[in-house]
Design a protein around this motif. Structure first.
Motif, PDB file in Angstrom:
ATOM      1  N   UNK A 166       0.925  -1.161   0.236  1.00  0.00           N
ATOM      2  CA  UNK A 166      -0.097   0.005   0.049  1.00  0.00           C
ATOM      3  C   UNK A 166       0.877   1.183  -0.043  1.00  0.00           C
ATOM      4  N   UNK A 167       2.138   1.428   0.756  1.00  0.00           N
ATOM      5  CA  UNK A 167       2.722   2.337   0.880  1.00  0.00           C
ATOM      6  C   UNK A 167       3.527   2.596  -0.630  1.00  0.00           C
ATOM      7  N   UNK A 168       3.924   1.625  -1.094  1.00  0.00           N
ATOM      8  CA  UNK A 168       4.616   1.497  -2.249  1.00  0.00           C
ATOM      9  C   UNK A 168       3.827   2.245  -3.436  1.00  0.00           C
ATOM     10  N   UNK A 169       2.554   1.601  -3.476  1.00  0.00           N
ATOM     11  CA  UNK A 169       1.698   2.101  -4.358  1.00  0.00           C
ATOM     12  C   UNK A 169       1.297   3.615  -4.265  1.00  0.00           C
ATOM     13  N   UNK A 170       1.334   4.028  -3.024  1.00  0.00           N
ATOM     14  CA  UNK A 170       0.705   5.460  -2.566  1.00  0.00           C
ATOM     15  C   UNK A 170       2.179   6.211  -3.199  1.00  0.00           C
ATOM     16  N   UNK A 171       3.311   6.032  -3.011  1.00  0.00           N
ATOM     17  CA  UNK A 171       4.455   6.820  -3.359  1.00  0.00           C
ATOM     18  C   UNK A 171       4.760   6.734  -4.706  1.00  0.00           C
ATOM     19  N   UNK A 172       4.841   5.575  -5.402  1.00  0.00           N
ATOM     20  CA  UNK A 172       5.251   5.363  -6.662  1.00  0.00           C
ATOM     21  C   UNK A 172       4.084   5.842  -7.636  1.00  0.00           C
ATOM     22  N   UNK A 173       2.749   5.602  -7.262  1.00  0.00           N
ATOM     23  CA  UNK A 173       1.796   5.999  -8.067  1.00  0.00           C
ATOM     24  C   UNK A 173       0.882   7.249  -7.962  1.00  0.00           C
ATOM     25  N   UNK A 174       0.228   7.391  -6.868  1.00  0.00           N
ATOM     26  CA  UNK A 174      -0.460   8.351  -6.350  1.00  0.00           C
ATOM     27  C   UNK A 174       0.335   9.748  -6.121  1.00  0.00           C
ATOM     28  N   UNK A 175       1.230   9.579  -5.257  1.00  0.00           N
ATOM     29  CA  UNK A 175       2.079  10.937  -5.101  1.00  0.00           C
ATOM     30  C   UNK A 175       2.901  11.430  -6.130  1.00  0.00           C
TER      31      UNK A 175
END
Length: 196
Positions: free
Chosen positions: A123-132
């Motif tokens: 979840x953290x990886x998706x947040x930092x690499x994709x959404x942010x």
């Protein structure tokens, strides 16, 4: 048998978020109008952010460096992010002069660099690499650094003509920053500090 519907969190506006104070030291991000509690940072994340803060201070005025400054970004509803470390432009720093809260709203100039140290978990990886990544690009932030201790890499996203172009750094190759031209640390040096 009576069933109760699951409670739906109240959606906040940016104005409500900026005025929000629950009387604790809890850190939050606002994601599509929902207040999201941020867990305490890991020692690895804190060590890397602190190390970079001191390294950046060798190249930039200390007044341009910030920990705890929020950045309002675009989303379906109100959205505000809390990067691990931020480098202001003179304009973004000046925009916060006299402000009650260190939040760069969308009507203010963007910072020069935002840095996120990826916490463990998908979840953290998706947040930092994709959404942010998408949110910071839409905000026009010149550089977005994604420091990933698990993958032992640093991704430097450089804003070019309205989108990010990524350069992946591993090992001993020095990072190349357009904002801090004298910066010569490698991904290995940055990530090693998180292991100390």
């Amino acid at each position: 048998m009576t069933q109760t519907a699951p409670s739906v969190p109240k959606l906040m506006t940016m104005e409500e978020y900026l005025a929000y104070d629950d009387g604790t030291d809890t850190r939050y991000e606002l994601v599509d109008g929902v207040l999201v509690e941020m867990p305490p940072e890991s020692q690895v994340n804190l060590s890397i952010a602190k190390y970079l803060l001191f390294e950046f201070a060798k190249h930039l005025p200390i007044a341009l460096l910030a920990v705890g400054t929020e950045v309002e970004v675009t989303g379906r509803r109100a959205r505000c992010r809390l990067p691990d470390l931020l480098v202001h432009t003179e304009e973004s720093r000046a925009a916060l002069a006299g402000a009650r809260r260190a939040t760069l709203t969308r009507d203010m100039p963007p910072p020069a660099i935002v840095i996120e140290v990826v916490s463990p978990g998908t979840e953290n990886r998706d947040r930092d690499y994709r959404y942010k990544r998408t949110e910071y690009a839409a905000r026009g932030i010149a550089e977005y650094w994604i420091i990933d201790p698990e993958r032992q890499q640093v991704t430097l996203c450089l804003w070019v003509n309205g989108q990010y172009e990524d350069t992946l750094y591993t090992g001993a190759t020095p990072l190349v920053s357009t904002i801090i031209p004298g910066f010569k640390l490698s991904a290995a040096q940055i990530l090693a500090f998180g292991q100390n």
